[in-house]
Scaffold this active site. Structure first.
Site, PDB file in Angstrom:
ATOM      1  N   TRP A  40       0.825  -1.206   0.000  1.00 17.77           N
ATOM      2  CA  TRP A  40       0.000   0.000   0.000  1.00 17.77           C
ATOM      3  C   TRP A  40       0.863   1.263   0.000  1.00 17.77           C
ATOM      4  CZ3 TRP A  40      -3.717   2.118  -1.988  1.00 17.77           C
ATOM      5  CH2 TRP A  40      -4.476   3.153  -1.439  1.00 17.77           C
ATOM      6  N   LYS A  76      -3.884   0.908   9.099  1.00 24.21           N
ATOM      7  CA  LYS A  76      -5.182   0.536   9.651  1.00 24.21           C
ATOM      8  C   LYS A  76      -4.973  -0.439  10.812  1.00 24.21           C
ATOM      9  CE  LYS A  76      -7.426   1.164   5.172  1.00 24.21           C
ATOM     10  NZ  LYS A  76      -8.176   0.534   4.060  1.00 24.21           N
ATOM     11  N   GLY A 125     -10.449   3.519   3.093  1.00 20.92           N
ATOM     12  CA  GLY A 125     -11.421   3.207   2.052  1.00 20.92           C
ATOM     13  C   GLY A 125     -11.173   1.840   1.463  1.00 20.92           C
ATOM     14  N   ALA A 130      -4.389  -2.698  -2.651  1.00 24.50           N
ATOM     15  CA  ALA A 130      -3.237  -2.028  -3.252  1.00 24.50           C
ATOM     16  C   ALA A 130      -3.061  -2.365  -4.737  1.00 24.50           C
ATOM     17  CB  ALA A 130      -1.974  -2.375  -2.470  1.00 24.50           C
ATOM     18  N   LYS A 132     -12.519  -3.650  10.476  1.00 19.56           N
ATOM     19  CA  LYS A 132     -12.969  -4.490   9.360  1.00 19.56           C
ATOM     20  C   LYS A 132     -12.015  -5.651   9.138  1.00 19.56           C
ATOM     21  CE  LYS A 132      -9.745  -2.738   6.475  1.00 19.56           C
ATOM     22  NZ  LYS A 132      -8.731  -3.434   5.666  1.00 19.56           N
ATOM     23  N   THR A 139     -12.589  -5.978   1.716  1.00 21.34           N
ATOM     24  CA  THR A 139     -11.645  -6.810   2.457  1.00 21.34           C
ATOM     25  C   THR A 139     -12.213  -8.189   2.767  1.00 21.34           C
ATOM     26  OG1 THR A 139     -10.894  -4.744   3.479  1.00 21.34           O
ATOM     27  CG2 THR A 139     -10.031  -6.763   4.389  1.00 21.34           C
ATOM     28  N   SER A 191      -6.940  -9.725  -0.137  1.00 23.65           N
ATOM     29  CA  SER A 191      -6.905  -9.331   1.274  1.00 23.65           C
ATOM     30  C   SER A 191      -6.104 -10.332   2.097  1.00 23.65           C
ATOM     31  CB  SER A 191      -8.333  -9.231   1.827  1.00 23.65           C
ATOM     32  OG  SER A 191      -8.333  -9.258   3.234  1.00 23.65           O
ATOM     33  N   VAL A 199       2.021  -7.903   7.186  1.00 23.02           N
ATOM     34  CA  VAL A 199       1.316  -8.066   8.453  1.00 23.02           C
ATOM     35  C   VAL A 199      -0.184  -8.197   8.196  1.00 23.02           C
ATOM     36  CG1 VAL A 199       0.738  -6.951  10.638  1.00 23.02           C
ATOM     37  CG2 VAL A 199       3.058  -6.769   9.713  1.00 23.02           C
ATOM     38  N   GLU A 227      -3.145  -7.308   9.934  1.00 20.66           N
ATOM     39  CA  GLU A 227      -3.449  -6.445  11.079  1.00 20.66           C
ATOM     40  C   GLU A 227      -4.607  -6.959  11.921  1.00 20.66           C
ATOM     41  OE1 GLU A 227      -2.000  -3.952  12.401  1.00 20.66           O
ATOM     42  OE2 GLU A 227      -0.685  -3.030  10.902  1.00 20.66           O
TER      43      GLU A 227
END
Length: 343
Positions: free
Chosen positions: A12, A106, A136, A140, A191, A248, A254, A279, A281
């Site tokens: 990203w 995020k 949003g 990527a 999310k 996602t 994702s 990672v 997240e």
């Protein structure tokens, strides 16, 4: 014309750097490992995280943080959430007076339960009035490929948000503005929890109905915690809420969704994480969200069941069954006054 530093060379961060440099904006991408920075500068490509996209003329790469940050008008941090504080602390001495600082990460810091903008406000107090967050449905690779999407940038200062909207917008990347930093950041972080669960759903072959129901109830759970923390409920119907959640939870691009699929296939969490370059997240955010839920007195059944699967080796099949067999209730139970959202 503005000059920008992107701190963090994952997929990203690299994509944002490409987007800006393609507009002719003087952009530098910071990679903390000198050997990787040198490789990217020589190859003009990030072959580890975003292969196949050649760096444009206006994009430089460096491992020198001072060189990256000094004399830059905008600093965009795209680092793993648990390293955000360390990176902010390291760049603080080089930050120009008046520079705008943007979080495009995020997550939630585990040790403090702070959002990324709160971490940045502590470590970069001189930039407190010019902090912003970007979020949003922004997978990527799709953005790098020029596929159309939208995003939202949040800042307490309206002029800062509008400036960043102009800076980031392209014909295929439409940026909106808001002042709800809390909602933007919590939507983007939470999310990832639901995306792991959606991956488990898909990995078990439960189908489209189950995924749609799971996403919908996941959105209710995100909204419940977000509004308790001070966010505007309608933010979660927007790009950083529903938009990011659907993308996602549905895409093989994702990382969190893929992690869920692999859990459903019987792989162990430690083995999955060890095999990933980037990672996921949602693993960290699951722990943080449960602590926030306790702080605000909010019920988060999906997150609770997912924590059992992630950290206690609980059978995903049993976790789904227990969610389905919870005490029945009306869909509108727990309605947040003045909004359309429910518990």
């Amino acid at each position: 014309m503005a000059s920008v530093a992107v701190i963090g060379s994952g997929a990203w961060g690299t994509t944002l750097a490409l987007l800006l440099a393609d507009k002719g904006i003087d952009t530098v991408l910071w990679e903390h490992r000198p050997e990787r920075a040198a490789d990217m500068a020589r190859l003009r490509e990030n072959r580890l995280f975003l292969p196949g996209f050649r760096f444009p003329e206006h994009l430089g790469v460096t491992a020198d943080l001072e060189k990256a940050v000094r004399h830059r008008d905008v600093i965009i941090l795209v680092t793993p959430s648990q390293r955000m504080r360390e990176n902010a602390r390291q760049l603080a001495p080089y930050l120009e007076r008046g520079a705008i600082v943007v979080s495009a990460s995020k997550g939630i810091e585990l040790s403090t339960l702070q959002r990324m903008s709160e971490v940045l406000a502590e470590e970069l107090p001189e930039a407190r009035a010019r902090l912003a967050a970007l979020s949003g449905p922004n997978l990527a690779r799709e953005v790098a490929e020029g596929k159309p999407t939208a995003a939202v940038v949040a800042a307490q200062d309206g002029a800062t948000a509008i400036y960043l909207r102009t800076l980031l917008s392209t014909a295929r990347y439409r940026v909106y503005t808001t002042q709800d930093i809390i909602g933007i950041e919590l939507g983007g972080a939470l999310k990832n929890i639901i995306a792991i669960g959606a991956g488990i759903n898909d990995g078990m072959g439960y189908g489209e109905n189950a995924r749609a129901a799971f996403i919908t109830r996941g959105l209710a759970e995100i909204t419940r915690l977000g509004t308790a923390a001070g966010a505007h409920p309608l933010t979660f119907a927007g790009l950083a809420g529903l938009g990011d959640l659907v993308a996602t939870c549905s895409s093989p691009l994702s990382r969190n969704h893929q992690l869920g699929r692999r859990l459903a296939a019987g792989e162990k969490l430690d083995d999955i994480l060890a095999s990933m370059h980037s990672v996921a997240e949602g693993v960290y955010t699951t722990r943080a969200a449960l602590q926030l839920a306790q702080r605000y007195g909010v019920e988060m059944p999906i997150t609770q069941q997912l924590a059992l699967v992630l950290f206690e080796g609980y059978d995903p099949y049993k976790a789904v069954l227990e969610l389905m067999m919870r005490d029945p209730k009306g869909e509108m139970e727990g309605l947040i006054e003045g909004s359309i959202y429910v518990s």
